[in-house]
Design a protein around this motif. Structure first.
Motif, PDB file in Angstrom:
ATOM      1  N   PHE A 118      -2.598  10.588  10.049  1.00 50.38           N
ATOM      2  CA  PHE A 118      -3.566  11.674   9.940  1.00 50.38           C
ATOM      3  C   PHE A 118      -3.067  12.968  10.596  1.00 50.38           C
ATOM      4  CE2 PHE A 118      -5.880   7.691   9.651  1.00 50.38           C
ATOM      5  CZ  PHE A 118      -6.645   7.897   8.504  1.00 50.38           C
ATOM      6  N   GLY A 119      -1.786  13.029  10.876  1.00 52.07           N
ATOM      7  CA  GLY A 119      -1.194  14.211  11.479  1.00 52.07           C
ATOM      8  C   GLY A 119      -1.142  14.136  12.994  1.00 52.07           C
ATOM      9  N   GLU A 120      -0.306  14.982  13.582  1.00 53.36           N
ATOM     10  CA  GLU A 120      -0.099  14.958  15.028  1.00 53.36           C
ATOM     11  C   GLU A 120      -1.352  15.319  15.811  1.00 53.36           C
ATOM     12  OE1 GLU A 120       3.211  17.380  16.056  1.00 53.36           O
ATOM     13  OE2 GLU A 120       4.672  16.154  14.956  1.00 53.36           O
ATOM     14  N   LYS A 121      -2.255  16.098  15.212  1.00 53.71           N
ATOM     15  CA  LYS A 121      -3.478  16.505  15.911  1.00 53.71           C
ATOM     16  C   LYS A 121      -4.534  15.404  15.939  1.00 53.71           C
ATOM     17  CE  LYS A 121      -3.171  21.359  14.419  1.00 53.71           C
ATOM     18  NZ  LYS A 121      -3.892  22.424  13.657  1.00 53.71           N
ATOM     19  N   HIS A 122      -4.344  14.369  15.142  1.00 52.35           N
ATOM     20  CA  HIS A 122      -5.439  13.407  14.954  1.00 52.35           C
ATOM     21  C   HIS A 122      -4.975  11.966  15.132  1.00 52.35           C
ATOM     22  CE1 HIS A 122      -7.745  16.783  13.395  1.00 52.35           C
ATOM     23  NE2 HIS A 122      -6.736  17.044  12.592  1.00 52.35           N
ATOM     24  N   THR A 123      -4.149  11.743  16.130  1.00 48.48           N
ATOM     25  CA  THR A 123      -3.670  10.374  16.364  1.00 48.48           C
ATOM     26  C   THR A 123      -4.800   9.436  16.750  1.00 48.48           C
ATOM     27  OG1 THR A 123      -3.094  10.989  18.645  1.00 48.48           O
ATOM     28  CG2 THR A 123      -1.346  11.102  16.995  1.00 48.48           C
ATOM     29  N   ASP A 142       0.873  -1.166   0.000  1.00 48.13           N
ATOM     30  CA  ASP A 142       0.000   0.000   0.000  1.00 48.13           C
ATOM     31  C   ASP A 142       0.916   1.224   0.000  1.00 48.13           C
ATOM     32  OD1 ASP A 142      -2.519   1.552   0.602  1.00 48.13           O
ATOM     33  OD2 ASP A 142      -1.289   2.046   2.350  1.00 48.13           O
ATOM     34  N   VAL A 143       0.462   2.315  -0.582  1.00 50.65           N
ATOM     35  CA  VAL A 143       1.330   3.490  -0.717  1.00 50.65           C
ATOM     36  C   VAL A 143       0.887   4.655   0.160  1.00 50.65           C
ATOM     37  CG1 VAL A 143       2.200   5.232  -2.336  1.00 50.65           C
ATOM     38  CG2 VAL A 143       2.077   2.825  -3.024  1.00 50.65           C
ATOM     39  N   PHE A 144      -0.364   5.112   0.005  1.00 48.78           N
ATOM     40  CA  PHE A 144      -0.842   6.282   0.742  1.00 48.78           C
ATOM     41  C   PHE A 144      -0.948   5.954   2.226  1.00 48.78           C
ATOM     42  CE2 PHE A 144      -2.853   6.731  -3.521  1.00 48.78           C
ATOM     43  CZ  PHE A 144      -2.174   7.857  -3.927  1.00 48.78           C
ATOM     44  N   GLY A 145      -0.063   6.519   3.014  1.00 49.59           N
ATOM     45  CA  GLY A 145      -0.054   6.250   4.443  1.00 49.59           C
ATOM     46  C   GLY A 145       1.012   5.262   4.846  1.00 49.59           C
ATOM     47  N   THR A 146       1.241   4.246   4.043  1.00 49.04           N
ATOM     48  CA  THR A 146       2.233   3.217   4.368  1.00 49.04           C
ATOM     49  C   THR A 146       3.627   3.636   3.932  1.00 49.04           C
ATOM     50  OG1 THR A 146       0.537   1.504   4.105  1.00 49.04           O
ATOM     51  CG2 THR A 146       2.843   0.790   4.083  1.00 49.04           C
ATOM     52  N   VAL A 147       3.757   4.102   2.705  1.00 50.27           N
ATOM     53  CA  VAL A 147       5.059   4.476   2.144  1.00 50.27           C
ATOM     54  C   VAL A 147       5.243   5.990   2.119  1.00 50.27           C
ATOM     55  CG1 VAL A 147       6.531   4.323   0.083  1.00 50.27           C
ATOM     56  CG2 VAL A 147       5.155   2.350   0.783  1.00 50.27           C
ATOM     57  N   VAL A 148       4.173   6.729   1.905  1.00 52.45           N
ATOM     58  CA  VAL A 148       4.262   8.194   1.846  1.00 52.45           C
ATOM     59  C   VAL A 148       3.298   8.839   2.837  1.00 52.45           C
ATOM     60  CG1 VAL A 148       5.032   8.229  -0.563  1.00 52.45           C
ATOM     61  CG2 VAL A 148       2.578   8.350  -0.048  1.00 52.45           C
ATOM     62  N   ASP A 149       3.654  10.049   3.249  1.00 49.93           N
ATOM     63  CA  ASP A 149       2.874  10.828   4.208  1.00 49.93           C
ATOM     64  C   ASP A 149       1.900  11.711   3.450  1.00 49.93           C
ATOM     65  OD1 ASP A 149       1.894  12.498   6.188  1.00 49.93           O
ATOM     66  OD2 ASP A 149       3.809  13.510   6.557  1.00 49.93           O
ATOM     67  N   TRP A 150       0.737  11.160   3.129  1.00 46.25           N
ATOM     68  CA  TRP A 150      -0.228  11.934   2.337  1.00 46.25           C
ATOM     69  C   TRP A 150      -0.750  13.146   3.111  1.00 46.25           C
ATOM     70  CZ3 TRP A 150      -5.021  12.768   4.257  1.00 46.25           C
ATOM     71  CH2 TRP A 150      -5.510  11.885   5.225  1.00 46.25           C
ATOM     72  N   HIS A 151      -1.031  12.973   4.407  1.00 43.73           N
ATOM     73  CA  HIS A 151      -1.645  14.074   5.150  1.00 43.73           C
ATOM     74  C   HIS A 151      -0.719  15.274   5.275  1.00 43.73           C
ATOM     75  CE1 HIS A 151      -2.604  16.439   8.759  1.00 43.73           C
ATOM     76  NE2 HIS A 151      -3.861  16.251   8.385  1.00 43.73           N
ATOM     77  N   GLY A 152       0.496  15.033   5.742  1.00 43.59           N
ATOM     78  CA  GLY A 152       1.427  16.147   5.891  1.00 43.59           C
ATOM     79  C   GLY A 152       1.743  16.817   4.570  1.00 43.59           C
ATOM     80  N   SER A 153       1.865  16.009   3.514  1.00 47.14           N
ATOM     81  CA  SER A 153       2.195  16.555   2.197  1.00 47.14           C
ATOM     82  C   SER A 153       1.057  17.404   1.642  1.00 47.14           C
ATOM     83  CB  SER A 153       2.513  15.413   1.227  1.00 47.14           C
ATOM     84  OG  SER A 153       3.579  14.625   1.685  1.00 47.14           O
ATOM     85  N   ILE A 154      -0.172  16.894   1.705  1.00 43.65           N
ATOM     86  CA  ILE A 154      -1.312  17.631   1.158  1.00 43.65           C
ATOM     87  C   ILE A 154      -1.600  18.874   1.989  1.00 43.65           C
ATOM     88  CG2 ILE A 154      -3.808  17.527   0.729  1.00 43.65           C
ATOM     89  CD1 ILE A 154      -2.086  16.109  -1.387  1.00 43.65           C
ATOM     90  N   ALA A 155      -1.472  18.769   3.304  1.00 41.83           N
ATOM     91  CA  ALA A 155      -1.675  19.950   4.147  1.00 41.83           C
ATOM     92  C   ALA A 155      -0.695  21.061   3.785  1.00 41.83           C
ATOM     93  CB  ALA A 155      -1.529  19.563   5.620  1.00 41.83           C
ATOM     94  N   ALA A 156       0.567  20.700   3.579  1.00 41.78           N
ATOM     95  CA  ALA A 156       1.582  21.690   3.231  1.00 41.78           C
ATOM     96  C   ALA A 156       1.320  22.303   1.860  1.00 41.78           C
ATOM     97  CB  ALA A 156       2.968  21.045   3.265  1.00 41.78           C
ATOM     98  N   GLU A 157       0.933  21.475   0.895  1.00 45.52           N
ATOM     99  CA  GLU A 157       0.654  21.981  -0.455  1.00 45.52           C
ATOM    100  C   GLU A 157      -0.573  22.888  -0.442  1.00 45.52           C
ATOM    101  OE1 GLU A 157       2.170  21.772  -3.314  1.00 45.52           O
ATOM    102  OE2 GLU A 157       3.317  19.912  -3.479  1.00 45.52           O
ATOM    103  N   ALA A 158      -1.600  22.522   0.319  1.00 47.19           N
ATOM    104  CA  ALA A 158      -2.805  23.350   0.388  1.00 47.19           C
ATOM    105  C   ALA A 158      -2.476  24.725   0.966  1.00 47.19           C
ATOM    106  CB  ALA A 158      -3.877  22.658   1.233  1.00 47.19           C
ATOM    107  N   GLU A 159      -1.666  24.766   2.010  1.00 49.97           N
ATOM    108  CA  GLU A 159      -1.314  26.045   2.609  1.00 49.97           C
ATOM    109  C   GLU A 159      -0.400  26.866   1.701  1.00 49.97           C
ATOM    110  OE1 GLU A 159       0.176  25.172   6.501  1.00 49.97           O
ATOM    111  OE2 GLU A 159      -1.823  24.608   7.257  1.00 49.97           O
ATOM    112  N   ARG A 160       0.433  26.176   0.922  1.00 48.51           N
ATOM    113  CA  ARG A 160       1.313  26.889  -0.019  1.00 48.51           C
ATOM    114  C   ARG A 160       0.519  27.501  -1.163  1.00 48.51           C
ATOM    115  NH1 ARG A 160       3.922  25.845  -4.877  1.00 48.51           N
ATOM    116  NH2 ARG A 160       3.159  23.685  -4.992  1.00 48.51           N
ATOM    117  N   LEU A 161      -0.435  26.730  -1.696  1.00 49.87           N
ATOM    118  CA  LEU A 161      -1.154  27.165  -2.892  1.00 49.87           C
ATOM    119  C   LEU A 161      -2.418  27.957  -2.579  1.00 49.87           C
ATOM    120  CD1 LEU A 161      -0.775  23.832  -4.898  1.00 49.87           C
ATOM    121  CD2 LEU A 161       0.365  26.006  -5.392  1.00 49.87           C
ATOM    122  N   LEU A 162      -2.932  27.806  -1.348  1.00 56.18           N
ATOM    123  CA  LEU A 162      -4.170  28.476  -0.964  1.00 56.18           C
ATOM    124  C   LEU A 162      -3.935  29.227   0.344  1.00 56.18           C
ATOM    125  CD1 LEU A 162      -6.602  25.459  -1.598  1.00 56.18           C
ATOM    126  CD2 LEU A 162      -6.056  27.320  -3.193  1.00 56.18           C
TER     127      LEU A 162
END
Length: 242
Positions: A210-215, A21-41
């Motif tokens: 799901f990030g440090e706030k949502h363990t 599995d990739v999303f969550g297992t191999v890559v950090d989808w939450h941290g990555s998408i959160a950072a991109e959303a804040e950068r672009l929006l």
């Protein structure tokens, strides 16, 4: 080697293929998408945006399969993005939609992923087995230095996990029995479905998926059904002698 006791299950064969599995297992989808959303929006709560985007994932897959026409995950992600953007007070141009949607191609790996996969590759065939598409997973792998031997995913089998044909397709592609394929994931339901399809399983704990706030959203507790339970992919490589 002594025979197994009467009534005991024979030991599992050594796997030949490790499917991840990739999303969550191999890559950090939450941290990555959160950072991109804040950068672009600017001004958007990236944490909430990432969770909302991911929340639409399963319903979108279900609607797609009920409609009888397979669609790659990029299309589903774009559909979900257009649904959630107004909730955050955002109006996106086509260019912004494309740039943000392709953030899923740019997800950051967990710190252990690339090096541990390289270790496992010395002894096993390693492949993603993801609901992501071929293009998405290839771009991600190039950027994150994920050394896959091949790219297997929902697009290859025209079905999404947890459909049985996705898991059983791995052995068919590589010409090995299902019992010699090991599914590696941080999601118990993914491993349950893989085991039901005849695969071996290994769990990788990613408590911050799901990030440090949502363990509290993450169940990383061991389960008897999947006794191979590791804190990292390196620990899996240690167990498998790599």
């Amino acid at each position: 080697m002594s025979a197994a006791p009467s009534g005991a299950s024979p030991p599992a064969p050594t796997p030949k293929v490790l499917a991840f599995d990739v999303f969550g297992t191999v890559v950090d989808w939450h941290g990555s998408i959160a950072a991109e959303a804040e950068r672009l929006l600017p001004g958007v709560d990236g944490d909430a945006f990432a969770l909302a985007w991911r929340d639409g994932y399963r319903p979108a897959m279900r609607r797609t399969m009920e409609g009888g026409r397979f669609r790659v995950l990029d299309e589903l992600h774009l559909e979900i993005l257009r649904e959630i953007a107004p909730r955050f007070g955002v109006t996106l141009s086509r260019e912004q939609e494309d740039e943000l949607n392709k953030a899923w191609h740019r997800l950051e790996p967990w710190p252990d992923s690339a090096a541990a996969l390289a270790r496992l590759k010395t002894k096993f065939i390693i492949t993603p087995l993801s609901n992501g598409g071929i293009g998405l997973l290839t771009h991600m792998a190039k950027r994150a230095s994920l050394p896959w031997d091949a790219i297997l995913c929902a697009e290859v089998f025209q079905a999404y996990k947890p459909a049985r044909e996705v898991y059983r397709g791995v052995g068919r592609v590589f010409g090995v029995p299902d019992a010699e394929v090991m599914m590696v994931a941080t999601h118990h339901d993914d491993l349950d479905a893989a085991q039901d399809a005849g695969l071996q399983t290994a769990y990788i704990a990613r408590p911050l998926e799901f990030g440090e706030k949502h363990t509290e959203l993450k169940d990383s507790e061991p389960r008897s059904r999947h006794p191979l339970h590791f804190d990292s992919i390196h620990a899996l490589a240690d167990h498998l002698g790599c």
